[in-house]
Write a protein that holds these residues in place. Structure first.
Motif, PDB file in Angstrom:
ATOM      1  N   GLN A   1       4.617  -4.887  15.457  1.00 55.03           N
ATOM      2  CA  GLN A   1       4.593  -4.115  14.207  1.00 55.03           C
ATOM      3  C   GLN A   1       5.027  -4.968  13.029  1.00 55.03           C
ATOM      4  OE1 GLN A   1       6.760  -0.483  14.291  1.00 55.03           O
ATOM      5  NE2 GLN A   1       5.567   0.379  15.964  1.00 55.03           N
ATOM      6  N   LYS A   2       6.075  -5.745  13.212  1.00 52.54           N
ATOM      7  CA  LYS A   2       6.572  -6.582  12.123  1.00 52.54           C
ATOM      8  C   LYS A   2       5.568  -7.670  11.775  1.00 52.54           C
ATOM      9  CE  LYS A   2      11.442  -5.806  13.005  1.00 52.54           C
ATOM     10  NZ  LYS A   2      12.716  -6.409  13.358  1.00 52.54           N
TER      11      LYS A   2
ATOM     12  N   PHE B   1       3.606  -7.997   8.223  1.00 50.60           N
ATOM     13  CA  PHE B   1       3.723  -9.222   7.444  1.00 50.60           C
ATOM     14  C   PHE B   1       2.356  -9.862   7.198  1.00 50.60           C
ATOM     15  CE2 PHE B   1       4.261 -13.851   7.254  1.00 50.60           C
ATOM     16  CZ  PHE B   1       5.034 -13.945   6.120  1.00 50.60           C
ATOM     17  N   MET B   2       1.507  -9.889   8.212  1.00 52.12           N
ATOM     18  CA  MET B   2       0.185 -10.507   8.061  1.00 52.12           C
ATOM     19  C   MET B   2      -0.683  -9.715   7.084  1.00 52.12           C
ATOM     20  SD  MET B   2       0.136 -13.276   9.768  1.00 52.12           S
ATOM     21  CE  MET B   2      -1.575 -13.661   9.903  1.00 52.12           C
ATOM     22  N   LEU B   3      -0.663  -8.405   7.165  1.00 59.04           N
ATOM     23  CA  LEU B   3      -1.452  -7.583   6.256  1.00 59.04           C
ATOM     24  C   LEU B   3      -0.952  -7.727   4.815  1.00 59.04           C
ATOM     25  CD1 LEU B   3      -3.717  -5.533   5.896  1.00 59.04           C
ATOM     26  CD2 LEU B   3      -2.049  -3.733   6.352  1.00 59.04           C
ATOM     27  N   GLY B   4       0.348  -7.716   4.624  1.00 63.88           N
ATOM     28  CA  GLY B   4       0.907  -7.909   3.296  1.00 63.88           C
ATOM     29  C   GLY B   4       0.595  -9.287   2.739  1.00 63.88           C
TER      30      GLY B   4
ATOM     31  N   PHE C   1       4.400  -4.048   2.159  1.00 64.53           N
ATOM     32  CA  PHE C   1       5.672  -4.711   2.433  1.00 64.53           C
ATOM     33  C   PHE C   1       6.834  -3.722   2.468  1.00 64.53           C
ATOM     34  CE2 PHE C   1       3.830  -8.891   1.052  1.00 64.53           C
ATOM     35  CZ  PHE C   1       4.042  -9.527   2.267  1.00 64.53           C
ATOM     36  N   ARG C   2       6.733  -2.642   1.727  1.00 65.10           N
ATOM     37  CA  ARG C   2       7.823  -1.664   1.690  1.00 65.10           C
ATOM     38  C   ARG C   2       7.693  -0.574   2.746  1.00 65.10           C
ATOM     39  NH1 ARG C   2       9.999  -0.076  -3.983  1.00 65.10           N
ATOM     40  NH2 ARG C   2      11.455   0.760  -2.487  1.00 65.10           N
ATOM     41  N   LEU C   3       6.627  -0.573   3.530  1.00 64.88           N
ATOM     42  CA  LEU C   3       6.447   0.436   4.567  1.00 64.88           C
ATOM     43  C   LEU C   3       7.578   0.373   5.580  1.00 64.88           C
ATOM     44  CD1 LEU C   3       2.677   0.310   5.560  1.00 64.88           C
ATOM     45  CD2 LEU C   3       3.890   2.214   4.550  1.00 64.88           C
ATOM     46  N   HIS C   4       7.980   1.529   6.051  1.00 66.93           N
ATOM     47  CA  HIS C   4       8.979   1.585   7.104  1.00 66.93           C
ATOM     48  C   HIS C   4       8.283   1.534   8.442  1.00 66.93           C
ATOM     49  CE1 HIS C   4      12.344   2.338   4.491  1.00 66.93           C
ATOM     50  NE2 HIS C   4      11.623   3.231   3.833  1.00 66.93           N
ATOM     51  N   LEU C   5       8.903   0.849   9.371  1.00 67.10           N
ATOM     52  CA  LEU C   5       8.365   0.787  10.719  1.00 67.10           C
ATOM     53  C   LEU C   5       8.706   2.085  11.446  1.00 67.10           C
ATOM     54  CD1 LEU C   5       9.401  -2.879  11.500  1.00 67.10           C
ATOM     55  CD2 LEU C   5       7.188  -2.058  10.733  1.00 67.10           C
ATOM     56  N   SER C   6       8.275   2.188  12.672  1.00 68.57           N
ATOM     57  CA  SER C   6       8.573   3.405  13.428  1.00 68.57           C
ATOM     58  C   SER C   6      10.076   3.551  13.608  1.00 68.57           C
ATOM     59  CB  SER C   6       7.881   3.356  14.790  1.00 68.57           C
ATOM     60  OG  SER C   6       8.445   2.331  15.581  1.00 68.57           O
TER      61      SER C   6
END
Length: 68
Positions: free
Chosen positions: A9-10, A14-17, A54-59
């Protein structure tokens, strides 16, 4: 074990951002050189989307719980 479950997930976040930031900087360069008006207009939403990613929260499993 908890950290190994969160790594994909991280990394994907990071790659998408990073991809969106690279795309927006490419649009800014196009805005400076080729299409002054359209490059900047297209770059602004992409920058906003990159910041959002980048500011999205993970699960909930991957969030750090601070003791209260």
């Amino acid at each position: 074990m908890k950290t190994t479950e969160c790594v994909p997930q991280k990394i994907s976040k990071f790659m998408l951002g990073s991809f969106l930031l690279a795309l927006s900087s490419g649009l800014i360069i196009i805005g400076i050189t080729l299409l002054p008006f359209f490059g900047f207009i297209l770059a602004v939403p992409v920058i906003a989307l990159a910041i959002y990613v980048f500011r999205l929260h993970l699960s909930d499993q991957c969030e750090i719980d601070f003791p209260e």
